[in-house]
Write a protein that holds these residues in place. Structure first.
Motif, PDB file in Angstrom:
ATOM      1  N   GLN A  81     -73.183  34.196  39.320  1.00 24.65           N
ATOM      2  CA  GLN A  81     -74.246  34.902  40.026  1.00 24.65           C
ATOM      3  C   GLN A  81     -75.523  34.050  40.112  1.00 24.65           C
ATOM      4  OE1 GLN A  81     -73.168  37.721  41.292  1.00 24.65           O
ATOM      5  NE2 GLN A  81     -71.256  37.490  40.135  1.00 24.65           N
ATOM      6  N   ARG A  82     -75.672  33.082  39.222  1.00 26.95           N
ATOM      7  CA  ARG A  82     -76.898  32.280  39.170  1.00 26.95           C
ATOM      8  C   ARG A  82     -76.730  30.879  39.758  1.00 26.95           C
ATOM      9  NH1 ARG A  82     -78.982  33.332  32.953  1.00 26.95           N
ATOM     10  NH2 ARG A  82     -78.924  35.615  32.984  1.00 26.95           N
ATOM     11  N   GLU A  83     -75.518  30.413  39.834  1.00 28.29           N
ATOM     12  CA  GLU A  83     -75.254  29.036  40.254  1.00 28.29           C
ATOM     13  C   GLU A  83     -74.373  29.037  41.498  1.00 28.29           C
ATOM     14  OE1 GLU A  83     -75.790  25.009  39.966  1.00 28.29           O
ATOM     15  OE2 GLU A  83     -76.490  26.346  38.388  1.00 28.29           O
ATOM     16  N   LYS A  84     -74.978  28.751  42.645  1.00 27.32           N
ATOM     17  CA  LYS A  84     -74.236  28.811  43.904  1.00 27.32           C
ATOM     18  C   LYS A  84     -73.189  27.705  44.001  1.00 27.32           C
ATOM     19  CE  LYS A  84     -77.970  30.970  46.524  1.00 27.32           C
ATOM     20  NZ  LYS A  84     -78.900  30.855  47.677  1.00 27.32           N
ATOM     21  N   LEU A  85     -73.458  26.571  43.353  1.00 27.23           N
ATOM     22  CA  LEU A  85     -72.508  25.453  43.436  1.00 27.23           C
ATOM     23  C   LEU A  85     -71.245  25.691  42.601  1.00 27.23           C
ATOM     24  CD1 LEU A  85     -74.970  22.414  43.234  1.00 27.23           C
ATOM     25  CD2 LEU A  85     -73.861  23.373  45.259  1.00 27.23           C
ATOM     26  N   TYR A  86     -71.332  26.641  41.680  1.00 30.75           N
ATOM     27  CA  TYR A  86     -70.179  26.938  40.819  1.00 30.75           C
ATOM     28  C   TYR A  86     -69.312  27.992  41.502  1.00 30.75           C
ATOM     29  CZ  TYR A  86     -67.483  28.761  36.877  1.00 30.75           C
ATOM     30  OH  TYR A  86     -66.474  29.180  36.061  1.00 30.75           O
ATOM     31  N   THR A  87     -68.116  27.590  41.917  1.00 28.63           N
ATOM     32  CA  THR A  87     -67.255  28.493  42.697  1.00 28.63           C
ATOM     33  C   THR A  87     -65.876  28.718  42.090  1.00 28.63           C
ATOM     34  OG1 THR A  87     -66.505  26.604  44.031  1.00 28.63           O
ATOM     35  CG2 THR A  87     -68.407  27.862  44.858  1.00 28.63           C
ATOM     36  N   THR A  88     -65.480  27.919  41.126  1.00 29.75           N
ATOM     37  CA  THR A  88     -64.104  28.003  40.598  1.00 29.75           C
ATOM     38  C   THR A  88     -64.057  28.864  39.340  1.00 29.75           C
ATOM     39  OG1 THR A  88     -64.456  25.964  39.377  1.00 29.75           O
ATOM     40  CG2 THR A  88     -63.430  25.777  41.559  1.00 29.75           C
ATOM     41  N   VAL A  89     -64.304  30.151  39.494  1.00 29.98           N
ATOM     42  CA  VAL A  89     -64.279  31.058  38.348  1.00 29.98           C
ATOM     43  C   VAL A  89     -62.841  31.522  38.108  1.00 29.98           C
ATOM     44  CG1 VAL A  89     -65.193  33.173  37.345  1.00 29.98           C
ATOM     45  CG2 VAL A  89     -66.579  31.842  38.950  1.00 29.98           C
ATOM     46  N   PRO A  90     -62.302  31.298  36.909  1.00 27.40           N
ATOM     47  CA  PRO A  90     -60.929  31.748  36.623  1.00 27.40           C
ATOM     48  C   PRO A  90     -60.824  33.268  36.698  1.00 27.40           C
ATOM     49  CG  PRO A  90     -61.683  30.157  34.987  1.00 27.40           C
ATOM     50  CD  PRO A  90     -62.886  30.555  35.780  1.00 27.40           C
ATOM     51  N   SER A  91     -59.682  33.736  37.153  1.00 30.97           N
ATOM     52  CA  SER A  91     -59.433  35.185  37.231  1.00 30.97           C
ATOM     53  C   SER A  91     -59.024  35.709  35.861  1.00 30.97           C
ATOM     54  CB  SER A  91     -58.332  35.469  38.247  1.00 30.97           C
ATOM     55  OG  SER A  91     -57.095  34.922  37.797  1.00 30.97           O
ATOM     56  N   GLU A  92     -59.018  37.032  35.728  1.00 35.41           N
ATOM     57  CA  GLU A  92     -58.600  37.644  34.465  1.00 35.41           C
ATOM     58  C   GLU A  92     -57.152  37.302  34.148  1.00 35.41           C
ATOM     59  OE1 GLU A  92     -59.470  39.627  31.019  1.00 35.41           O
ATOM     60  OE2 GLU A  92     -60.842  39.181  32.679  1.00 35.41           O
ATOM     61  N   GLU A  93     -56.337  37.235  35.177  1.00 35.94           N
ATOM     62  CA  GLU A  93     -54.926  36.883  34.988  1.00 35.94           C
ATOM     63  C   GLU A  93     -54.784  35.462  34.460  1.00 35.94           C
ATOM     64  OE1 GLU A  93     -50.867  36.347  37.698  1.00 35.94           O
ATOM     65  OE2 GLU A  93     -52.581  37.452  38.509  1.00 35.94           O
ATOM     66  N   GLU A  94     -55.619  34.555  34.971  1.00 29.95           N
ATOM     67  CA  GLU A  94     -55.566  33.163  34.507  1.00 29.95           C
ATOM     68  C   GLU A  94     -56.046  33.042  33.063  1.00 29.95           C
ATOM     69  OE1 GLU A  94     -56.193  30.712  38.690  1.00 29.95           O
ATOM     70  OE2 GLU A  94     -57.888  31.744  37.766  1.00 29.95           O
ATOM     71  N   TRP A  95     -57.042  33.842  32.692  1.00 29.03           N
ATOM     72  CA  TRP A  95     -57.495  33.842  31.296  1.00 29.03           C
ATOM     73  C   TRP A  95     -56.408  34.379  30.368  1.00 29.03           C
ATOM     74  CZ3 TRP A  95     -61.021  30.814  29.819  1.00 29.03           C
ATOM     75  CH2 TRP A  95     -62.180  30.577  30.557  1.00 29.03           C
ATOM     76  N   ASN A  96     -55.727  35.431  30.802  1.00 28.62           N
ATOM     77  CA  ASN A  96     -54.649  36.002  29.977  1.00 28.62           C
ATOM     78  C   ASN A  96     -53.533  34.987  29.771  1.00 28.62           C
ATOM     79  OD1 ASN A  96     -55.958  38.450  29.694  1.00 28.62           O
ATOM     80  ND2 ASN A  96     -54.967  39.371  31.487  1.00 28.62           N
ATOM     81  N   LEU A  97     -53.200  34.247  30.831  1.00 28.84           N
ATOM     82  CA  LEU A  97     -52.163  33.226  30.705  1.00 28.84           C
ATOM     83  C   LEU A  97     -52.619  32.124  29.754  1.00 28.84           C
ATOM     84  CD1 LEU A  97     -49.471  31.949  31.524  1.00 28.84           C
ATOM     85  CD2 LEU A  97     -50.660  30.883  33.462  1.00 28.84           C
ATOM     86  N   ALA A  98     -53.888  31.718  29.895  1.00 35.98           N
ATOM     87  CA  ALA A  98     -54.422  30.664  29.015  1.00 35.98           C
ATOM     88  C   ALA A  98     -54.360  31.099  27.554  1.00 35.98           C
ATOM     89  CB  ALA A  98     -55.859  30.343  29.413  1.00 35.98           C
ATOM     90  N   ARG A  99     -54.639  32.396  27.323  1.00 32.73           N
ATOM     91  CA  ARG A  99     -54.582  32.912  25.953  1.00 32.73           C
ATOM     92  C   ARG A  99     -53.149  32.860  25.413  1.00 32.73           C
ATOM     93  NH1 ARG A  99     -57.000  37.058  26.996  1.00 32.73           N
ATOM     94  NH2 ARG A  99     -59.104  36.541  26.294  1.00 32.73           N
ATOM     95  N   GLU A 100     -52.198  33.221  26.242  1.00 31.51           N
ATOM     96  CA  GLU A 100     -50.790  33.167  25.815  1.00 31.51           C
ATOM     97  C   GLU A 100     -50.367  31.733  25.534  1.00 31.51           C
ATOM     98  OE1 GLU A 100     -47.500  35.371  26.774  1.00 31.51           O
ATOM     99  OE2 GLU A 100     -48.493  36.711  28.200  1.00 31.51           O
ATOM    100  N   ILE A 101     -50.782  30.823  26.394  1.00 33.77           N
ATOM    101  CA  ILE A 101     -50.418  29.412  26.213  1.00 33.77           C
ATOM    102  C   ILE A 101     -51.045  28.867  24.933  1.00 33.77           C
ATOM    103  CG2 ILE A 101     -50.610  27.094  27.180  1.00 33.77           C
ATOM    104  CD1 ILE A 101     -48.673  29.024  28.633  1.00 33.77           C
ATOM    105  N   CYS A 102     -52.304  29.222  24.682  1.00 30.78           N
ATOM    106  CA  CYS A 102     -52.986  28.740  23.474  1.00 30.78           C
ATOM    107  C   CYS A 102     -52.303  29.222  22.209  1.00 30.78           C
ATOM    108  CB  CYS A 102     -54.447  29.211  23.483  1.00 30.78           C
ATOM    109  SG  CYS A 102     -55.574  27.970  24.088  1.00 30.78           S
TER     110      CYS A 102
END
Length: 437
Positions: free
Chosen positions: A170-191
């Motif tokens: 919301q504060r940084e217009k140049l930042y566009t690649t925000v991971p989705s909740e599904e991607e975070w859940n997968l990352a947690r499983e992988i970790c």
């Protein structure tokens, strides 16, 4: 040091690693590990040698071979272990799995790269984390794609800050690649799954305790875990496990025997550990594989006995050939010599029991975490850290150190470490700069 090592009758295990200084010069650290006559484990950095480019396998092999011949260690060698290179079996297995999920974690990698790129972005990220009452005791770290453990650390740290990334969008217009909740859940499983490999790798990298007796058990734990992941409801995880299992099976047959011998010589496990794990690894072929392994143990015992000072001949089961021994010492004046031969010939299978037989027949010891396997045998039988040191040694203020001077400093610290017992040794370099070891 060379004379001291040459006098030891024990065999030497060698570990090597390459390190690049801030001078962009490559150095090979060579460390020897051995167990002395008092059954104490030791390690010394014996070379920290400058290696001119290119660092091909032929060049590195020549450097190592020169050391072995110069130090007369080629005939005392037990094993050589190289660094975390692409051919390391664990590295290959994990890399195979990460290749499957590289697309799924790419947004997390890009997010970490963005917010760790400049000091101002790091500060902005930490401010946002504090607003969410998250402790900033760990900094975001971008991984090196060729080292899987760095990917694990990147994901495990990023997960703790997962709520910060969408807030910053919301504060940084140049930042566009925000991971989705599904991607975070997968990352947690992988970790959660990579943590097993990470902890095992740390265990295998220890220098102050024996590690050979831990290999077999931990590798079997990995195989069990991969079987469990294979039936995971998450399709990405099961696909990753399938790929990793294929790589595991490719290398298992080439190394499991050596690892099994080491664990059987741990009195907490003996043959019981094989009887427990082999059915998991081999199924209906477990009994046959255990039989092959037992025969190999006795063959090895026979080989060692044949080299003993007594020079006694050994049987195929590893026990001393008593009949041959009697033929050599037979005394016609002793009426009971024939009785001794009779006892031997009527004993079970015609062979006297070896020390290995007695050892394996005894009950295993209780498993305790602080068990010292070397102390037990003493009673019952009468190169990454180098590079962190190198980094301190070759700081930007000491970048003019000659390679020979650097090697002298590194090796002196390793050799004198036990004698110093926390003391300090000060050496002056060519510019009269004090170097503290």
């Amino acid at each position: 040091m060379s004379s001291y090592l040459e006098k030891l009758e024990t065999r030497m295990a060698i570990t090597t690693d390459m390190w690049t200084s801030n001078q962009k010069k490559g150095y090979m650290a060579i460390t020897v590990h051995y167990i002395d006559e008092s059954w104490l484990l030791h390690h010394h950095i014996v070379r920290f040698v400058y290696v001119p480019p290119p660092h091909t396998k032929e060049v590195l092999s020549d450097v190592l071979l020169d050391f072995l011949l110069d130090w007369n260690m080629d005939r005392k060698l037990s094993t050589i272990t190289v660094d975390n290179c692409s051919t390391h079996v664990l590295n290959l297995i994990v890399k195979e799995g990460l290749d499957v999920i590289r697309v799924e974690i790419e947004k997390i990698r890009e997010s970490v790269a963005y917010w760790s790129a400049t000091p101002s972005r790091v500060e902005k990220f930490e401010d946002a984390a504090r607003q969410l009452h998250l402790p900033c005791n760990k900094k975001l770290c971008l991984d090196c794609k060729t080292r899987w453990n760095s990917t694990y650390l990147m994901l495990s740290i990023a997960i703790t800050y997962k709520d910060v990334f969408p807030r910053l969008k919301q504060r940084e217009k140049l930042y566009t690649t925000v991971p989705s909740e599904e991607e975070w859940n997968l990352a947690r499983e992988i970790c959660e799954r990579l943590k097993l490999f990470y902890n095992i790798t740390k265990l295998f990298s220890g220098r102050n305790y024996p590690t050979a007796n831990t290999f077999f058990i931990k590798v079997c734990e990995i195989k069990e875990a991969l079987y469990d992941w294979l039936i995971c409801s998450n399709e990405v995880v099961s696909t990753m496990a399938s790929s990793m299992l294929e790589k595991f099976d490719k290398y298992w047959s080439g190394c499991h025997i050596v690892m099994a011998i080491a664990v059987v010589l741990d009195p907490r496990y003996k043959m019981k550990i094989l009887e427990f794990y082999f059915p998991i690894m081999y199924g209906s072929e477990a009994s046959s594989e255990i039989g092959k392994f037992c025969q190999l143990c006795y063959d090895l015992l026979s080989e060692y006995q044949s080299k003993s000072k007594m020079g006694q001949q050994t049987s195929s089961h590893g026990a001393s050939s008593v009949s041959n021994l009697f033929e050599l010492t037979y005394d016609e004046q002793d009426p009971l010599s024939k009785f001794d031969l009779f006892v031997h010939s009527t004993s079970e299978e015609g062979h006297a029991k070896s020390e290995l037989d007695y050892y394996l027949e005894e009950t295993v010891l209780p498993r305790i975490s602080d068990f010292d396997v070397l102390s037990w045998w003493k009673t019952n039988v009468a190169s990454e850290s180098a590079f962190s040191t190198g980094g301190r040694m070759v700081s930007k203020h000491r970048s003019r150190l000659h390679p020979n001077t650097l090697e002298a400093l590194m090796c002196a610290q390793s050799w004198l470490g036990n004698e110093m017992e926390g003391g300090k040794l000060t050496i002056m370099d060519e510019d009269d700069e004090s170097l503290l070891l």
